[in-house]
Design a protein around this motif. Structure first.
Motif, PDB file in Angstrom:
ATOM      1  N   THR A   1       0.836  -1.206   0.000  1.00 40.65           N
ATOM      2  CA  THR A   1       0.000   0.000   0.000  1.00 40.65           C
ATOM      3  C   THR A   1       0.868   1.252   0.000  1.00 40.65           C
ATOM      4  OG1 THR A   1      -0.149   0.032   2.423  1.00 40.65           O
ATOM      5  CG2 THR A   1      -1.864  -1.162   1.235  1.00 40.65           C
ATOM      6  N   ALA A   2       2.152   1.098   0.302  1.00 43.43           N
ATOM      7  CA  ALA A   2       3.078   2.231   0.294  1.00 43.43           C
ATOM      8  C   ALA A   2       3.173   2.802  -1.119  1.00 43.43           C
ATOM      9  CB  ALA A   2       4.456   1.792   0.776  1.00 43.43           C
ATOM     10  N   GLU A   3       3.045   4.101  -1.218  1.00 44.52           N
ATOM     11  CA  GLU A   3       3.021   4.744  -2.528  1.00 44.52           C
ATOM     12  C   GLU A   3       3.864   6.014  -2.504  1.00 44.52           C
ATOM     13  OE1 GLU A   3      -0.348   5.726  -5.860  1.00 44.52           O
ATOM     14  OE2 GLU A   3      -0.767   6.416  -3.825  1.00 44.52           O
ATOM     15  N   ASP A   4       4.555   6.245  -3.603  1.00 50.83           N
ATOM     16  CA  ASP A   4       5.343   7.463  -3.759  1.00 50.83           C
ATOM     17  C   ASP A   4       5.117   7.974  -5.174  1.00 50.83           C
ATOM     18  OD1 ASP A   4       7.107   9.521  -3.754  1.00 50.83           O
ATOM     19  OD2 ASP A   4       8.922   8.303  -3.687  1.00 50.83           O
ATOM     20  N   LYS A   5       4.338   9.023  -5.307  1.00 47.22           N
ATOM     21  CA  LYS A   5       3.979   9.515  -6.634  1.00 47.22           C
ATOM     22  C   LYS A   5       4.244  11.009  -6.749  1.00 47.22           C
ATOM     23  CE  LYS A   5      -0.511   9.765  -7.425  1.00 47.22           C
ATOM     24  NZ  LYS A   5      -1.941   9.362  -7.481  1.00 47.22           N
ATOM     25  N   ASP A   6       4.290  11.488  -7.988  1.00 42.77           N
ATOM     26  CA  ASP A   6       4.395  12.917  -8.227  1.00 42.77           C
ATOM     27  C   ASP A   6       3.157  13.621  -7.691  1.00 42.77           C
ATOM     28  OD1 ASP A   6       6.653  13.474 -10.611  1.00 42.77           O
ATOM     29  OD2 ASP A   6       5.831  11.454 -10.614  1.00 42.77           O
TER      30      ASP A   6
ATOM     31  N   GLY B   1       3.127  15.239 -17.189  1.00 46.09           N
ATOM     32  CA  GLY B   1       3.800  16.496 -16.876  1.00 46.09           C
ATOM     33  C   GLY B   1       3.021  17.698 -17.387  1.00 46.09           C
ATOM     34  N   THR B   2       3.746  18.659 -17.954  1.00 43.64           N
ATOM     35  CA  THR B   2       3.077  19.894 -18.380  1.00 43.64           C
ATOM     36  C   THR B   2       2.008  19.628 -19.438  1.00 43.64           C
ATOM     37  OG1 THR B   2       4.933  20.275 -19.891  1.00 43.64           O
ATOM     38  CG2 THR B   2       4.993  21.406 -17.773  1.00 43.64           C
ATOM     39  N   SER B   3       2.249  18.669 -20.326  1.00 40.61           N
ATOM     40  CA  SER B   3       1.244  18.373 -21.353  1.00 40.61           C
ATOM     41  C   SER B   3       0.008  17.726 -20.737  1.00 40.61           C
ATOM     42  CB  SER B   3       1.836  17.467 -22.435  1.00 40.61           C
ATOM     43  OG  SER B   3       2.241  16.222 -21.901  1.00 40.61           O
ATOM     44  N   GLY B   4       0.218  16.849 -19.737  1.00 42.81           N
ATOM     45  CA  GLY B   4      -0.917  16.222 -19.069  1.00 42.81           C
ATOM     46  C   GLY B   4      -1.756  17.238 -18.316  1.00 42.81           C
ATOM     47  N   LEU B   5      -1.090  18.182 -17.660  1.00 44.89           N
ATOM     48  CA  LEU B   5      -1.820  19.216 -16.931  1.00 44.89           C
ATOM     49  C   LEU B   5      -2.615  20.109 -17.874  1.00 44.89           C
ATOM     50  CD1 LEU B   5       0.945  20.178 -14.351  1.00 44.89           C
ATOM     51  CD2 LEU B   5      -1.180  18.938 -13.875  1.00 44.89           C
ATOM     52  N   LYS B   6      -2.049  20.378 -19.042  1.00 41.77           N
ATOM     53  CA  LYS B   6      -2.757  21.168 -20.043  1.00 41.77           C
ATOM     54  C   LYS B   6      -3.972  20.403 -20.567  1.00 41.77           C
ATOM     55  CE  LYS B   6      -3.665  24.215 -23.271  1.00 41.77           C
ATOM     56  NZ  LYS B   6      -4.356  25.495 -22.916  1.00 41.77           N
ATOM     57  N   LYS B   7      -3.775  19.116 -20.851  1.00 46.00           N
ATOM     58  CA  LYS B   7      -4.840  18.309 -21.433  1.00 46.00           C
ATOM     59  C   LYS B   7      -5.975  18.070 -20.449  1.00 46.00           C
ATOM     60  CE  LYS B   7      -5.643  13.803 -23.622  1.00 46.00           C
ATOM     61  NZ  LYS B   7      -4.999  12.536 -24.089  1.00 46.00           N
ATOM     62  N   LYS B   8      -5.644  17.731 -19.206  1.00 46.98           N
ATOM     63  CA  LYS B   8      -6.677  17.343 -18.243  1.00 46.98           C
ATOM     64  C   LYS B   8      -7.275  18.516 -17.482  1.00 46.98           C
ATOM     65  CE  LYS B   8      -5.674  12.516 -17.531  1.00 46.98           C
ATOM     66  NZ  LYS B   8      -5.683  11.398 -16.573  1.00 46.98           N
ATOM     67  N   TYR B   9      -6.447  19.558 -17.258  1.00 50.23           N
ATOM     68  CA  TYR B   9      -6.920  20.658 -16.419  1.00 50.23           C
ATOM     69  C   TYR B   9      -6.865  22.026 -17.097  1.00 50.23           C
ATOM     70  CZ  TYR B   9      -6.762  17.447 -12.428  1.00 50.23           C
ATOM     71  OH  TYR B   9      -6.974  16.406 -11.557  1.00 50.23           O
ATOM     72  N   ASP B  10      -6.444  22.044 -18.367  1.00 49.41           N
ATOM     73  CA  ASP B  10      -6.253  23.320 -19.078  1.00 49.41           C
ATOM     74  C   ASP B  10      -5.369  24.255 -18.261  1.00 49.41           C
ATOM     75  OD1 ASP B  10      -6.509  25.074 -21.199  1.00 49.41           O
ATOM     76  OD2 ASP B  10      -8.302  26.039 -20.378  1.00 49.41           O
ATOM     77  N   CYS B  11      -4.297  23.681 -17.725  1.00 51.46           N
ATOM     78  CA  CYS B  11      -3.372  24.421 -16.864  1.00 51.46           C
ATOM     79  C   CYS B  11      -2.042  24.616 -17.580  1.00 51.46           C
ATOM     80  CB  CYS B  11      -3.157  23.652 -15.555  1.00 51.46           C
ATOM     81  SG  CYS B  11      -1.893  24.365 -14.477  1.00 51.46           S
ATOM     82  N   SER B  12      -1.734  25.870 -17.896  1.00 52.47           N
ATOM     83  CA  SER B  12      -0.443  26.225 -18.495  1.00 52.47           C
ATOM     84  C   SER B  12       0.193  27.301 -17.625  1.00 52.47           C
ATOM     85  CB  SER B  12      -0.628  26.752 -19.922  1.00 52.47           C
ATOM     86  OG  SER B  12      -1.159  25.753 -20.768  1.00 52.47           O
ATOM     87  N   PHE B  13       1.367  27.000 -17.082  1.00 57.52           N
ATOM     88  CA  PHE B  13       2.000  27.915 -16.144  1.00 57.52           C
ATOM     89  C   PHE B  13       2.656  29.104 -16.849  1.00 57.52           C
ATOM     90  CE2 PHE B  13       1.802  23.915 -13.794  1.00 57.52           C
ATOM     91  CZ  PHE B  13       1.211  24.352 -12.616  1.00 57.52           C
ATOM     92  N   LYS B  14       2.827  30.163 -16.088  1.00 52.41           N
ATOM     93  CA  LYS B  14       3.505  31.359 -16.594  1.00 52.41           C
ATOM     94  C   LYS B  14       4.880  30.996 -17.116  1.00 52.41           C
ATOM     95  CE  LYS B  14       5.116  35.887 -14.953  1.00 52.41           C
ATOM     96  NZ  LYS B  14       5.177  36.782 -13.758  1.00 52.41           N
TER      97      LYS B  14
ATOM     98  N   ASP C   1      -5.928  15.674  -6.915  1.00 57.79           N
ATOM     99  CA  ASP C   1      -5.842  15.407  -8.357  1.00 57.79           C
ATOM    100  C   ASP C   1      -7.083  14.628  -8.794  1.00 57.79           C
ATOM    101  OD1 ASP C   1      -4.975  14.884 -10.963  1.00 57.79           O
ATOM    102  OD2 ASP C   1      -3.563  13.319 -10.349  1.00 57.79           O
ATOM    103  N   PRO C   2      -8.255  15.284  -8.875  1.00 56.24           N
ATOM    104  CA  PRO C   2      -9.504  14.554  -9.116  1.00 56.24           C
ATOM    105  C   PRO C   2      -9.582  13.866 -10.474  1.00 56.24           C
ATOM    106  CG  PRO C   2      -9.865  16.927  -9.232  1.00 56.24           C
ATOM    107  CD  PRO C   2      -8.487  16.737  -8.690  1.00 56.24           C
ATOM    108  N   LYS C   3      -8.763  14.283 -11.431  1.00 54.23           N
ATOM    109  CA  LYS C   3      -8.805  13.672 -12.767  1.00 54.23           C
ATOM    110  C   LYS C   3      -7.675  12.675 -12.983  1.00 54.23           C
ATOM    111  CE  LYS C   3     -11.211  17.622 -14.808  1.00 54.23           C
ATOM    112  NZ  LYS C   3     -11.215  18.667 -15.875  1.00 54.23           N
ATOM    113  N   ASP C   4      -6.995  12.302 -11.913  1.00 57.71           N
ATOM    114  CA  ASP C   4      -5.946  11.269 -11.955  1.00 57.71           C
ATOM    115  C   ASP C   4      -4.885  11.543 -13.016  1.00 57.71           C
ATOM    116  OD1 ASP C   4      -6.987   9.702  -9.865  1.00 57.71           O
ATOM    117  OD2 ASP C   4      -8.391   8.719 -11.229  1.00 57.71           O
ATOM    118  N   ASN C   5      -4.385  12.777 -13.035  1.00 59.15           N
ATOM    119  CA  ASN C   5      -3.257  13.060 -13.922  1.00 59.15           C
ATOM    120  C   ASN C   5      -2.031  12.276 -13.481  1.00 59.15           C
ATOM    121  OD1 ASN C   5      -1.898  14.716 -16.051  1.00 59.15           O
ATOM    122  ND2 ASN C   5      -0.702  15.394 -14.285  1.00 59.15           N
ATOM    123  N   PHE C   6      -1.822  12.207 -12.160  1.00 57.78           N
ATOM    124  CA  PHE C   6      -0.685  11.463 -11.619  1.00 57.78           C
ATOM    125  C   PHE C   6      -1.165  10.067 -11.222  1.00 57.78           C
ATOM    126  CE2 PHE C   6       0.305  15.965 -10.523  1.00 57.78           C
ATOM    127  CZ  PHE C   6       1.389  16.103 -11.390  1.00 57.78           C
TER     128      PHE C   6
END
Length: 320
Positions: free
Chosen positions: A146-151, A192-205, A249-254
């Motif tokens: 059950t031990a987990e280490d994720k981003d 990573g950045t592409s997953g965040l853009k795709k799942k959450y429309d999140c693009s950092f400054k 992370d409700p959309k399970d990007n990680f």
């Protein structure tokens, strides 16, 4: 949970593999084993009396490898250790050629390594998908812990309060105002950045690459305000020690990353399989955090000593 380029995402250097392979060959030949790199029957069938436990070259992997070694000794299995082999490409190669018999790995990243098109995200689905994905490579896994280490995307409490953030979904509306820090490879990973853009429309400054695998330099960038968001592994003690906030992370990007033993079919004696499976049923995420704190925090224990203490506290009296 490291040398900067030696995290779970590192690129393997062929010259380093030659050195590791040579070391393993000399060590095992000296103790009377067959040539592990020559494809001998003992290496392929697991008939050798000694089980060789390897690790990647970051502290958490080395800690878990020492735990595996102690558990096997407690079960009456003769053990050698080969710590710090390298990135996944290297230690997978070592398991394949028989120079290493078992190594700790992480379920989600192992699945993506074996099948780059895999879509499983939950712990249960990943564990179900792994056997088939590994079969063609003549690899196998034992029971997952059950031990987990994720981003995870991590922020300070001040940033959480300023923007009212609890999840990456909340973050999406202000991503364009914030600087993110993380390993350079984060920009290339599907999650990573592409997953965040795709799942959450999140693009950092902007993205600030820091080559320490989410370690002290990344944490420092976050706490000093050079970045407002950072990719940090969830078993990093600083999250708890500095009261940082892990965004949901409700959309399970990680995807799930349970710790589990990577081996090869019929490589290990049954008593080793049973011992490692029983151990995996006991190891928790909280254990990993505390073990990482002992090794990477003020105590600066080496992985073997930290593992020995955990084993003694959990009834493995013959682990030494």
């Amino acid at each position: 949970m490291t040398t900067p380029t030696s995290t779970r995402h590192a690129t393997w250097r062929p010259a380093a593999w030659v050195a590791v392979a040579s070391t393993a060959l000399l060590a095992l030949t000296a103790c009377g084993g067959s040539d592990p790199l020559g494809g001998g029957d003992d290496a392929a069938s697991g008939s050798s009396d000694t089980v060789t436990v390897g690790s990647a070259d970051f502290p958490e992997s080395q800690i878990v490898a020492e735990l595996y070694a102690g558990v096997l000794r407690d079960a009456g299995v003769s053990v050698e250790t080969k710590p710090g082999i390298g990135a996944r490409e290297a230690y997978v190669g070592a398991v394949k050629d028989g120079s290493v018999d078992v190594v700790p790995d992480y379920s989600g990243n192992l699945l993506l390594f074996a099948d780059k098109n895999a879509t499983a995200a939950s712990a249960e689905d990943i564990v179900k998908a792994l056997p088939a994905a590994l079969e063609d490579q003549k690899l196998s896994v034992l029971d997952a812990s059950t031990a987990e280490d994720k981003d995870a995307l991590v922020i300070t409490q001040a940033t959480a309060d300023k923007y009212g953030l609890k999840s990456i979904e909340d973050l999406s509306s202000v991503c364009g105002e914030l600087v993110m820090a993380g390993p350079p490879e984060f920009q290339e990973r599907a999650y990573g950045t592409s997953g965040l853009k795709k799942k959450y429309d999140c693009s950092f400054k902007s993205f600030q690459p820091i080559n320490d695998g989410g370690g002290p330099l990344t944490v420092q960038a976050l706490t000093k305000g050079d970045a407002q968001v950072a990719d940090i592994f969830t078993t990093t003690p600083a999250i708890e020690d500095q009261k940082l906030v892990v965004l949901e992370d409700p959309k399970d990007n990680f995807i799930a990353q349970q710790v589990l033993p990577l081996t090869a079919p019929d490589r290990l004696p049954q008593k080793a399989v049973d011992a490692l499976n029983e151990f995996s049923s006991k190891l928790t995420t909280e254990d990993l955090i505390e073990l990482n704190r002992k090794v990477s925090g003020d105590e600066q224990q080496n992985p073997a000593d930290a593992a020995k203490q955990w084993l003694g506290d959990h009834g493995y009296d013959k682990a030494s």
